[in-house]
Design an enzyme around this catalytic site. Structure first.
Site, PDB file in Angstrom:
ATOM      1  N   GLY A  45       0.829  -1.191   0.000  1.00 24.33           N
ATOM      2  CA  GLY A  45       0.000   0.000   0.000  1.00 24.33           C
ATOM      3  C   GLY A  45       0.865   1.243   0.000  1.00 24.33           C
ATOM      4  N   GLN A  50       3.335   9.936   0.865  1.00 23.40           N
ATOM      5  CA  GLN A  50       4.607   9.205   0.986  1.00 23.40           C
ATOM      6  C   GLN A  50       5.535   9.449  -0.204  1.00 23.40           C
ATOM      7  OE1 GLN A  50       2.501   5.306   2.091  1.00 23.40           O
ATOM      8  NE2 GLN A  50       4.455   5.143   3.153  1.00 23.40           N
ATOM      9  N   CYS A  95       5.949   0.040   7.287  1.00 27.62           N
ATOM     10  CA  CYS A  95       5.609   1.193   6.451  1.00 27.62           C
ATOM     11  C   CYS A  95       6.818   1.540   5.584  1.00 27.62           C
ATOM     12  CB  CYS A  95       5.247   2.378   7.342  1.00 27.62           C
ATOM     13  SG  CYS A  95       4.835   3.869   6.440  1.00 27.62           S
ATOM     14  N   LEU A  96       6.568   1.825   4.304  1.00 24.71           N
ATOM     15  CA  LEU A  96       7.677   2.169   3.401  1.00 24.71           C
ATOM     16  C   LEU A  96       8.384   3.448   3.851  1.00 24.71           C
ATOM     17  CD1 LEU A  96       6.105   1.324  -0.089  1.00 24.71           C
ATOM     18  CD2 LEU A  96       7.783  -0.016   1.200  1.00 24.71           C
ATOM     19  N   HIS A 137      -4.318   1.864   7.621  1.00 19.73           N
ATOM     20  CA  HIS A 137      -2.942   2.360   7.705  1.00 19.73           C
ATOM     21  C   HIS A 137      -2.741   3.512   6.698  1.00 19.73           C
ATOM     22  CE1 HIS A 137       1.572   1.715   8.010  1.00 19.73           C
ATOM     23  NE2 HIS A 137       1.465   2.420   6.896  1.00 19.73           N
ATOM     24  N   GLU A 138      -3.192   3.299   5.455  1.00 17.60           N
ATOM     25  CA  GLU A 138      -2.993   4.328   4.419  1.00 17.60           C
ATOM     26  C   GLU A 138      -3.851   5.553   4.690  1.00 17.60           C
ATOM     27  OE1 GLU A 138      -0.463   3.920   2.736  1.00 17.60           O
ATOM     28  OE2 GLU A 138      -0.256   1.759   2.998  1.00 17.60           O
ATOM     29  N   HIS A 141      -2.229   7.969   6.921  1.00 23.19           N
ATOM     30  CA  HIS A 141      -1.252   8.830   6.237  1.00 23.19           C
ATOM     31  C   HIS A 141      -1.906  10.118   5.731  1.00 23.19           C
ATOM     32  CE1 HIS A 141       2.504   6.622   6.119  1.00 23.19           C
ATOM     33  NE2 HIS A 141       1.926   5.527   5.680  1.00 23.19           N
TER      34      HIS A 141
HETATM   35 ZN   LIG Z   1       2.723   3.637   5.721  1.00 21.96          ZN
END
Ligand SMILES: [Zn+2]
Length: 175
Positions: A45, A50, A95-96, A137-138, A141
């Site tokens: 995701g 991000q 998380c990236l 989660h997204e 963000h």
């Molecule tokens: Zn993340």
């Protein structure tokens, strides 16, 4: 489009993303670019913030039973809104934007989400399991919230220490 992943502690990640009004070529280019970044980084995701775009845009690619990420399973959500939520589940999230760190986070088990697709059409999805967790989660963000912001005080302290050490190691290994 040249997109790079913004990593913690970059302040950009704290920014609240803005509603998308135009479903144009620019949005489509962003979505396609985000897909490439996500797949190349082995993510499931990614939110637009991000890659430094403060727009209410996120994408999800949940692996199938064989662990494969298929392009046809890609979900693109613009301006998502949770309309129903129930239950509780715990999952070890990563998380990236916070590389190499994983922690258990509590989320809703099942959610219903209204959103728009890349052409501005209204869509609705009911999700549970990993998809539900990934959406939540997204969506965090989009509000400038990271999964580490949901850790208890003591776990957060532990994270800050570990993360700083990892970043130092990363820097020294680049020499
Ligand atoms: Zn993340």
């Amino acid at each position: 489009m040249n997109l790079n992943i913004v990593e913690y502690p970059d302040k950009k990640l704290k920014e609240k993303s803005l509603k998308v009004e135009l479903f144009n070529e620019e949005l489509h280019t962003l979505l396609d670019g985000m897909y490439n970044v996500m797949i190349n980084s082995n993510g499931i995701g990614l939110a637009a913030i991000q890659v430094a775009h403060a727009k209410r845009v996120l994408i999800l690619s949940i692996p199938d039973e064989e662990g494969e990420q298929n392009r046809e399973d890609l979900i693109e959500m613009i301006n998502p809104l949770i309309t129903k939520k129930s239950g509780e589940s715990v999952y070890q999230e990563g998380c990236l934007s916070v590389p190499s760190f994983y922690e258990d986070i509590v989320r809703y088990e099942s959610i219903s989400v209204n959103y728009q697709d890349r052409d501005g059409n209204t869509q609705k999805i009911e999700a549970d399991g990993l998809l539900s967790i990934a959406i939540q989660h997204e969506m965090d963000h989009l509000e400038g919230i990271l999964f580490i912001d949901r850790l208890s005080y003591s776990r957060r302290k532990k994270f800050e220490k570990e993360y700083k050490r990892m970043q130092k190691e990363k820097k020294s290994s680049k020499i």
